[in-house]
Design an enzyme around this catalytic site. Structure first.
Site, PDB file in Angstrom:
ATOM      1  N   LYS A 190       0.860  -1.190   0.000  1.00 64.93           N
ATOM      2  CA  LYS A 190       0.000   0.000   0.000  1.00 64.93           C
ATOM      3  C   LYS A 190       0.891   1.234   0.000  1.00 64.93           C
ATOM      4  CE  LYS A 190      -4.382   1.194   2.183  1.00 64.93           C
ATOM      5  NZ  LYS A 190      -5.159   1.071   3.421  1.00 64.93           N
TER       6      LYS A 190
HETATM    7  O1  G3P Z   1      -7.890   1.898   5.056  1.00 65.11           O
HETATM    8  C1  G3P Z   1      -8.243   3.175   4.689  1.00 65.11           C
HETATM    9  C2  G3P Z   1      -9.647   3.624   5.054  1.00 65.11           C
HETATM   10  O2  G3P Z   1     -10.579   2.621   4.886  1.00 65.11           O
HETATM   11  C3  G3P Z   1      -9.780   4.453   6.279  1.00 65.11           C
HETATM   12  O3  G3P Z   1     -11.109   4.692   6.690  1.00 65.11           O
HETATM   13  O4  G3P Z   1     -12.796   5.498   8.302  1.00 65.11           O
HETATM   14  O5  G3P Z   1     -10.344   6.004   8.685  1.00 65.11           O
HETATM   15  O6  G3P Z   1     -11.586   7.140   6.862  1.00 65.11           O
HETATM   16  P1  G3P Z   1     -11.466   5.898   7.677  1.00 65.11           P
END
Ligand code: G3P
Length: 214
Positions: free
Chosen positions: A83
């Site tokens: 990633k």
């Molecule tokens: O892995 C990246 C993403 O899914 C993060 O989500 O909820 O922290 O914006 P969030």
């Protein structure tokens, strides 16, 4: 549409595997920090639980270090997906890994132009963050549909991985807009099963069955 679990917590992954509908896992530095464990240990354990793509994120910001870190991560298991952040160095590292047939997930995507760069660099996945765009009053859905149109126009094979999914409506919309994958927390996966009419209908069926057999 493939379902990835967005977590580093092994107990959640074990629980999700039993559901039979999880295809892979995504992690990020914040999710790994929540586990209180070393990234390498967490990723190795996850790879033993799910036979599918497992995203592990690099921390380095410069190209040379990113490549070094990504190469170390890819040694953990054949299913590890590197990633990389959507920066100049991240896109260059993506090109480097794609040339070596190592899978990549370009993360922190908030615009169509960024998604175009990732596809040109041969990314396996692009991760538009729908929830974080919605948080600032923009539309995660508009971004998803524009990336879908762009990739279809040019025949890019980079998979659209809808990320930052916060609730069931995000899953429904991402699926209808043509995202190839959705990554979400276990709580969101579980919410997809629920409908009050399912519960009510089941209650009636069970009650009728009991009455007829008493
Ligand atoms: O892995 C990246 C993403 O899914 C993060 O989500 O909820 O922290 O914006 P969030």
């Amino acid at each position: 549409m493939e379902f990835f679990l967005d977590t580093g917590i092994v107990s959640e992954i074990k629980e999700a595997v039993l559901l039979g509908i999880i295809d892979g896992v995504t992690t990020n530095p914040s999710l790994i920090a929540k586990t209180g464990r070393k990234q390498e240990d967490v990723i190795r354990e996850i790879c033993g639980l799910i036979d599918g793509p497992i995203s592990a994120e690099v921390i380095a910001l410069d190209l040379e270090e990113m490549i070094k870190e990504g190469e170390e991560l890819s040694k953990i298991h054949k299913n590890v997906v590197i990633k990389l952040p959507l920066t100049e160095a991240g896109i260059a590292a993506c090109k480097y890994f794609s040339a070596k047939n190592i899978k990549t997930n370009v993360t922190l995507c908030f615009s169509v132009n960024q998604a175009l760069l990732a596809a040109k660099a041969g990314a396996t996945y692009i991760s538009p963050f729908v929830g974080r765009l919605d948080d600032i009053g923009h539309s995660g859905n508009d971004l998803l549909s524009e990336i879908r149109a762009l990739y279809d126009n040019f025949g890019f094979t980079t998979k659209i991985l809808a990320a930052s999914i916060r609730h069931a409506a995000h899953v429904r919309e991402a699926a209808l807009l043509g995202a190839d994958v959705g990554t979400m927390p276990l709580s969101v996966v579980k919410s997809l099963y629920r409908h009050p009419l399912t519960d009510k209908g089941l209650e009636i069926f069970i009650a009728d069955h009991k009455r007829a057999n008493s």
